[in-house]
Scaffold this motif. Structure first.
Motif, PDB file in Angstrom:
ATOM      1  N   ARG A 182      -5.477   4.159  56.597  1.00 16.31           N
ATOM      2  CA  ARG A 182      -4.641   5.030  55.777  1.00 16.31           C
ATOM      3  C   ARG A 182      -5.432   6.274  55.340  1.00 16.31           C
ATOM      4  O   ARG A 182      -6.614   6.194  55.029  1.00 16.31           O
ATOM      5  CB  ARG A 182      -4.191   4.234  54.548  1.00 16.31           C
ATOM      6  CG  ARG A 182      -2.955   4.783  53.917  1.00 16.31           C
ATOM      7  CD  ARG A 182      -2.075   3.665  53.446  1.00 16.31           C
ATOM      8  NE  ARG A 182      -1.100   4.120  52.465  1.00 16.31           N
ATOM      9  CZ  ARG A 182      -0.085   3.392  52.072  1.00 16.31           C
ATOM     10  NH1 ARG A 182       0.080   2.171  52.537  1.00 16.31           N
ATOM     11  NH2 ARG A 182       0.766   3.866  51.182  1.00 16.31           N
ATOM     12  N   PRO A 213      -1.322  17.053  42.587  1.00 16.56           N
ATOM     13  CA  PRO A 213      -1.817  17.350  41.233  1.00 16.56           C
ATOM     14  C   PRO A 213      -0.846  18.198  40.408  1.00 16.56           C
ATOM     15  O   PRO A 213      -0.786  18.034  39.184  1.00 16.56           O
ATOM     16  CB  PRO A 213      -3.122  18.109  41.496  1.00 16.56           C
ATOM     17  CG  PRO A 213      -3.499  17.802  42.907  1.00 16.56           C
ATOM     18  CD  PRO A 213      -2.235  17.524  43.635  1.00 16.56           C
ATOM     19  N   ILE A 260      -7.478  10.201  49.841  1.00 21.03           N
ATOM     20  CA  ILE A 260      -7.278  11.420  49.053  1.00 21.03           C
ATOM     21  C   ILE A 260      -8.299  12.487  49.438  1.00 21.03           C
ATOM     22  O   ILE A 260      -7.979  13.675  49.503  1.00 21.03           O
ATOM     23  CB  ILE A 260      -7.378  11.092  47.546  1.00 21.03           C
ATOM     24  CG1 ILE A 260      -6.304  10.064  47.169  1.00 21.03           C
ATOM     25  CG2 ILE A 260      -7.257  12.349  46.703  1.00 21.03           C
ATOM     26  CD1 ILE A 260      -4.898  10.466  47.503  1.00 21.03           C
ATOM     27  N   LEU A 304      -7.251  14.233  52.343  1.00 25.83           N
ATOM     28  CA  LEU A 304      -6.155  15.125  51.992  1.00 25.83           C
ATOM     29  C   LEU A 304      -6.671  16.470  51.506  1.00 25.83           C
ATOM     30  O   LEU A 304      -6.240  17.530  51.949  1.00 25.83           O
ATOM     31  CB  LEU A 304      -5.313  14.464  50.901  1.00 25.83           C
ATOM     32  CG  LEU A 304      -4.347  15.394  50.185  1.00 25.83           C
ATOM     33  CD1 LEU A 304      -3.279  15.882  51.131  1.00 25.83           C
ATOM     34  CD2 LEU A 304      -3.743  14.680  49.004  1.00 25.83           C
ATOM     35  N   HIS A 305      -7.599  16.411  50.585  1.00 19.74           N
ATOM     36  CA  HIS A 305      -8.035  17.668  49.993  1.00 19.74           C
ATOM     37  C   HIS A 305      -8.960  18.456  50.906  1.00 19.74           C
ATOM     38  O   HIS A 305      -9.329  19.578  50.607  1.00 19.74           O
ATOM     39  CB  HIS A 305      -8.620  17.428  48.598  1.00 19.74           C
ATOM     40  CG  HIS A 305      -7.536  17.118  47.618  1.00 19.74           C
ATOM     41  ND1 HIS A 305      -6.623  18.051  47.196  1.00 19.74           N
ATOM     42  CD2 HIS A 305      -7.158  15.951  47.026  1.00 19.74           C
ATOM     43  CE1 HIS A 305      -5.765  17.503  46.366  1.00 19.74           C
ATOM     44  NE2 HIS A 305      -6.049  16.217  46.253  1.00 19.74           N
ATOM     45  N   SER A 360       3.351   8.864  48.277  1.00 17.94           N
ATOM     46  CA  SER A 360       1.956   8.467  48.472  1.00 17.94           C
ATOM     47  C   SER A 360       1.326   9.067  49.736  1.00 17.94           C
ATOM     48  O   SER A 360       0.174   8.818  50.032  1.00 17.94           O
ATOM     49  CB  SER A 360       1.846   6.936  48.495  1.00 17.94           C
ATOM     50  OG  SER A 360       2.650   6.414  49.516  1.00 17.94           O
ATOM     51  N   PHE A 361       2.102   9.850  50.469  1.00 18.27           N
ATOM     52  CA  PHE A 361       1.564  10.543  51.655  1.00 18.27           C
ATOM     53  C   PHE A 361       1.725  12.048  51.446  1.00 18.27           C
ATOM     54  O   PHE A 361       2.721  12.480  50.878  1.00 18.27           O
ATOM     55  CB  PHE A 361       2.295  10.094  52.918  1.00 18.27           C
ATOM     56  CG  PHE A 361       2.232   8.619  53.148  1.00 18.27           C
ATOM     57  CD1 PHE A 361       1.077   8.023  53.655  1.00 18.27           C
ATOM     58  CD2 PHE A 361       3.310   7.799  52.827  1.00 18.27           C
ATOM     59  CE1 PHE A 361       1.016   6.654  53.850  1.00 18.27           C
ATOM     60  CE2 PHE A 361       3.249   6.424  53.016  1.00 18.27           C
ATOM     61  CZ  PHE A 361       2.095   5.842  53.522  1.00 18.27           C
ATOM     62  N   PRO A 362       0.781  12.829  51.922  1.00 19.22           N
ATOM     63  CA  PRO A 362       0.808  14.276  51.614  1.00 19.22           C
ATOM     64  C   PRO A 362       1.733  15.069  52.524  1.00 19.22           C
ATOM     65  O   PRO A 362       1.331  16.087  53.078  1.00 19.22           O
ATOM     66  CB  PRO A 362      -0.656  14.668  51.811  1.00 19.22           C
ATOM     67  CG  PRO A 362      -1.144  13.739  52.882  1.00 19.22           C
ATOM     68  CD  PRO A 362      -0.420  12.443  52.681  1.00 19.22           C
ATOM     69  N   ALA A 415      -3.237  12.283  42.500  1.00 20.13           N
ATOM     70  CA  ALA A 415      -4.282  12.799  43.391  1.00 20.13           C
ATOM     71  C   ALA A 415      -3.682  13.499  44.603  1.00 20.13           C
ATOM     72  O   ALA A 415      -4.238  14.477  45.121  1.00 20.13           O
ATOM     73  CB  ALA A 415      -5.188  11.660  43.849  1.00 20.13           C
ATOM     74  N   VAL A 416      -2.532  13.007  45.078  1.00 16.69           N
ATOM     75  CA  VAL A 416      -1.868  13.648  46.211  1.00 16.69           C
ATOM     76  C   VAL A 416      -1.193  14.954  45.767  1.00 16.69           C
ATOM     77  O   VAL A 416      -1.289  15.985  46.434  1.00 16.69           O
ATOM     78  CB  VAL A 416      -0.816  12.699  46.847  1.00 16.69           C
ATOM     79  CG1 VAL A 416      -0.162  13.364  48.053  1.00 16.69           C
ATOM     80  CG2 VAL A 416      -1.460  11.370  47.256  1.00 16.69           C
ATOM     81  N   TYR A 437       2.572  18.965  52.342  1.00  9.00           N
ATOM     82  CA  TYR A 437       1.518  19.920  52.732  1.00  9.00           C
ATOM     83  C   TYR A 437       1.571  20.235  54.230  1.00  9.00           C
ATOM     84  O   TYR A 437       0.883  21.129  54.693  1.00  9.00           O
ATOM     85  CB  TYR A 437       0.137  19.350  52.406  1.00  9.00           C
ATOM     86  CG  TYR A 437      -0.116  19.157  50.932  1.00  9.00           C
ATOM     87  CD1 TYR A 437      -0.510  20.235  50.135  1.00  9.00           C
ATOM     88  CD2 TYR A 437       0.035  17.910  50.332  1.00  9.00           C
ATOM     89  CE1 TYR A 437      -0.748  20.059  48.772  1.00  9.00           C
ATOM     90  CE2 TYR A 437      -0.185  17.727  48.982  1.00  9.00           C
ATOM     91  CZ  TYR A 437      -0.580  18.801  48.197  1.00  9.00           C
ATOM     92  OH  TYR A 437      -0.795  18.640  46.863  1.00  9.00           O
ATOM     93  N   ASN A 438       2.366  19.483  54.963  1.00  8.45           N
ATOM     94  CA  ASN A 438       2.456  19.650  56.414  1.00  8.45           C
ATOM     95  C   ASN A 438       3.220  20.938  56.744  1.00  8.45           C
ATOM     96  O   ASN A 438       4.369  21.112  56.315  1.00  8.45           O
ATOM     97  CB  ASN A 438       3.174  18.422  56.999  1.00  8.45           C
ATOM     98  CG  ASN A 438       3.337  18.507  58.497  1.00  8.45           C
ATOM     99  OD1 ASN A 438       3.870  19.486  59.029  1.00  8.45           O
ATOM    100  ND2 ASN A 438       2.888  17.478  59.192  1.00  8.45           N
ATOM    101  N   LYS A 466      -3.886  16.033  57.446  1.00  5.24           N
ATOM    102  CA  LYS A 466      -2.577  15.419  57.211  1.00  5.24           C
ATOM    103  C   LYS A 466      -2.735  13.934  56.934  1.00  5.24           C
ATOM    104  O   LYS A 466      -3.069  13.188  57.817  1.00  5.24           O
ATOM    105  CB  LYS A 466      -1.685  15.594  58.438  1.00  5.24           C
ATOM    106  CG  LYS A 466      -1.350  17.040  58.694  1.00  5.24           C
ATOM    107  CD  LYS A 466      -0.277  17.150  59.737  1.00  5.24           C
ATOM    108  CE  LYS A 466      -0.888  17.501  61.096  1.00  5.24           C
ATOM    109  NZ  LYS A 466       0.120  17.785  62.118  1.00  5.24           N
ATOM    110  N   GLU A 500      -3.114   7.607  41.738  1.00  5.58           N
ATOM    111  CA  GLU A 500      -3.243   7.876  43.171  1.00  5.58           C
ATOM    112  C   GLU A 500      -2.173   8.856  43.661  1.00  5.58           C
ATOM    113  O   GLU A 500      -2.395   9.569  44.644  1.00  5.58           O
ATOM    114  CB  GLU A 500      -3.222   6.574  43.991  1.00  5.58           C
ATOM    115  CG  GLU A 500      -1.952   5.775  43.947  1.00  5.58           C
ATOM    116  CD  GLU A 500      -1.883   4.799  42.764  1.00  5.58           C
ATOM    117  OE1 GLU A 500      -2.568   5.040  41.741  1.00  5.58           O
ATOM    118  OE2 GLU A 500      -1.130   3.809  42.866  1.00  5.58           O
TER     119      GLU A 500
END
Lengths: 256, 256, 256, 256
Positions: free
Chosen positions: D245, C25, D248, D251-252, C200-202, C22-23, C205-206, D256, C19
């Protein structure tokens, strides 16, 4: 785009005293302007006896960094102009206060202390400025100390708030020390106090002193794109689910 | 000897608004006086409408720590009295500025910034004050946080100089944070700003808030036996053997 | 010349947990590298399981700013490499410590406190980062706050030395606050701690978070031409004319 | 209850060199113990060659303020004991580091810098310590300066983090300056570095130096009743109503 500097000088000693005019024929402001221009800054000057002391709204609006030299006529600077400079500093304009400018109204207002209080002695003794923060951008290109063979002495206690950054500490031949290069932040603006520069010694011709002032201009220049702060009554960012408001009778039963 | 505290209150809300009088029947100053006296301090009060705002030279000379609460009439405080308080702070008197006192003339003067600038919202939301310096004497006897169920919100950005010591940071229900307990030194004096205390909530009856203020009084009290500083023109500490003074002709030949 | 950045990542979560992969790669380091390169920086990466953790003398010598992300394997980082990074920071290399890197050996060593100590909760709650120093270069281009809808919580007390500059303070949905963006100087080097970035949080990307990190890289880059300090036994700058040395018999007669 | 002080001394010079034994017949620790006891403190001593360097868990648990003098054998101090002292400082014990203790393991660990780096010269020249924070409790009872006729010189740059409070700056006859009295907070503990005290000069017999150390003991003593901080995984203070939550796939798609 070049950083826009305004050099403000009281410009009285050079006019009134022949021996000072001999040191700075174009005025202290003229000397500072010259070496700043060589460094590529866009430099204007302003002096006390000009209308509004040369510091109109327009001049200040077009100024990134203001340099301040004053000595015998601090009291002649109008409170209205001091307030104007102060607002511009809070808004992001850099301010470099030189030598006897420590007792100026604008510097005292930004300090929140009586920064006129220090020891002094005009005997032309040796000063050694030691770099105590060698990673600081204002010290770039220097050696670990600057030696001035003849200067006016300033000694501690200097009544300033604790500097946010301390770049130089001076040694004097007669036994004193002094916090000679001090940085503060006020609002969005940066303030640098730099001690050397008594009018009767040719300090601003010294290449190391010039380097410090050039570095300080770059350090004090406003940051581009600073957040626009909002002040006053504002809405919550997250939704409020409020409890019932405490009543007076709750209060007198000792409830919070 | 007991620390001598003067509690200064604007004392207008309590007189003009019945609902505020219901919260503080003896005035905010009366409430603060009461809990300070229980702690053993020697407490007097002073208010805006008294002659010289109750802050005569004699009163200030006999004050170790001044507590300041004001809100709607900051502009009525005479500049002369502000200057008098300012001089006493530089001389060692402690100053505790409460809540809306952030916009007072005296606090702005000591900050060197426009400390009136912050966000606010009077919805009676929850505030949590977190201790971020647990070893600080102002936090003694507390838990790691203080919860106030209903308070006015103050939010960042708060336009203050960087605190010398940061004791509390507040969380508000609506999403804001605030530097709620801040210490500065000015001259020989200590200044503490403490955020809570909107007039419409019974904050100063809260035992934890009272503890903070009592601790702050002890922290801000003047140090006994501080060095007597001398300022102005002074003789060297070690004998000066001076070189000959640089002449103007030296100067124009490029010598330092 | 472009600022040379090395992004160091523990790189274990992304390998061990699907998981997290996945966030990120390409790993957290890959994500950070990508946005830094778009900004024009010269970026390399290094990870824990490489020889010498990828931080050879050569790599560090060619690094202006090191970014550090680690979490579950702080104890695997060899003391010898920690010492090497430490020496480079004192020598001027910038260091940006992200999120769980607060508990890394290198950050603790530079803090001089147990910076592993804080509160945390991994519930994916809202975080609001408030700019408390709007004139700071690390805040350039931002609004007055950054809102992250879901993040791990970190709460005070955070056991760090008082930041030299405080840029952000965070609000969390569950009632906590946190000093989220903190600057220190160590030797000639600058250190910036930035809180967001749970694996576990993206978060990385922010765009606003990316802007902060890009700003921090520029802020932390070494100053060119810093003074070369000399240490150890040194000759006097001015000639010493010494008094006779105090003898032991002088001493026992109570003379200083 | 009297503040409990432990004076730690390396105690090697006094044993190995007759001329040092002549200055401090009871050891530096004996001299310091004597004047501290006169001031009413409860004083014990500990030295390097004792088991666990005299700093057992029990001794440290019963110590409010630890004074540290070391010089030639910093490397002999076991890391385990350094760690133990460090933990006690974070927990609130005060630490006063004297003179050559600047290069001790414990001081470097608390600084987060290589505080061994400074200039020195053992010529017995004049030192003048100027009070630069006259309202500080460590300066109580002093004049505005302390003059030491003969001391070892320490000169800048001194590689320390910016002091939280700067009490003294020294002038030396040979042209150097030095930040001689510096305060930091680490965890709940307070740290004071005080420069004077080379073993071959009778510095600790000087009444003004003794006054500084006595003041520093009172300043560094732990605050009673400090908040008990909780660290680690914690429950929210206010109820969390969490959004779903982010997944994924969200996310992609760039959310956010």
């Amino acid at each position: 785009m070049a950083i826009r500097v305004t050099v403000w000088n009281e410009y009285l000693h050079e006019v009134q005293f022949q021996e000072i005019a001999a040191v700075y024929p174009q005025g202290i402001h003229g000397c500072i302007q010259e070496f700043l221009e060589k460094e590529g800054f866009a430099v204007k000057t302003a002096t006390l006896r000009q209308p509004e002391h040369g510091l109109t709204q327009e001049v200040l609006a077009d100024t990134d960094v203001l340099i301040w030299w004053g000595h015998m006529a601090h009291h002649e600077v109008k409170d209205e102009i001091v307030e104007r400079v102060y607002r511009r500093v809070l808004d992001g304009m850099g301010l470099i206060v030189l030598h006897s400018g420590h007792a100026s109204k604008i510097f005292q207002k930004l300090c929140g202390t009586d920064s006129s209080r220090l020891k002094w002695r005009e005997d032309g003794e040796k000063e050694i400025l030691w770099v105590v923060d060698p990673g600081h951008p204002i010290a770039a290109g220097l050696g670990e100390k600057i030696i001035l063979e003849q200067e006016e002495m300033y000694g501690e206690h200097f009544d300033i708030p604790k500097p946010d950054e301390q770049v130089f500490i001076s040694w004097f031949q007669g036994g004193e020390v002094f916090r000679s290069g001090c940085c503060w932040r006020r609002g969005k603006g940066k303030v640098f106090y730099f001690r050397p520069g008594h009018e009767s010694f040719p300090i601003y011709y010294n290449p190391e002193i010039q380097k410090v002032i050039c570095n300080a201009v770059r350090w004090a220049a406003p940051v581009s794109g600073s957040p626009e702060e909002t002040y006053g009554n504002t809405q919550p960012v997250v939704e409020l689910h409020l409890a019932e408001r405490t009543t007076i009778s709750d209060l007198h039963q000792g409830k919070k």
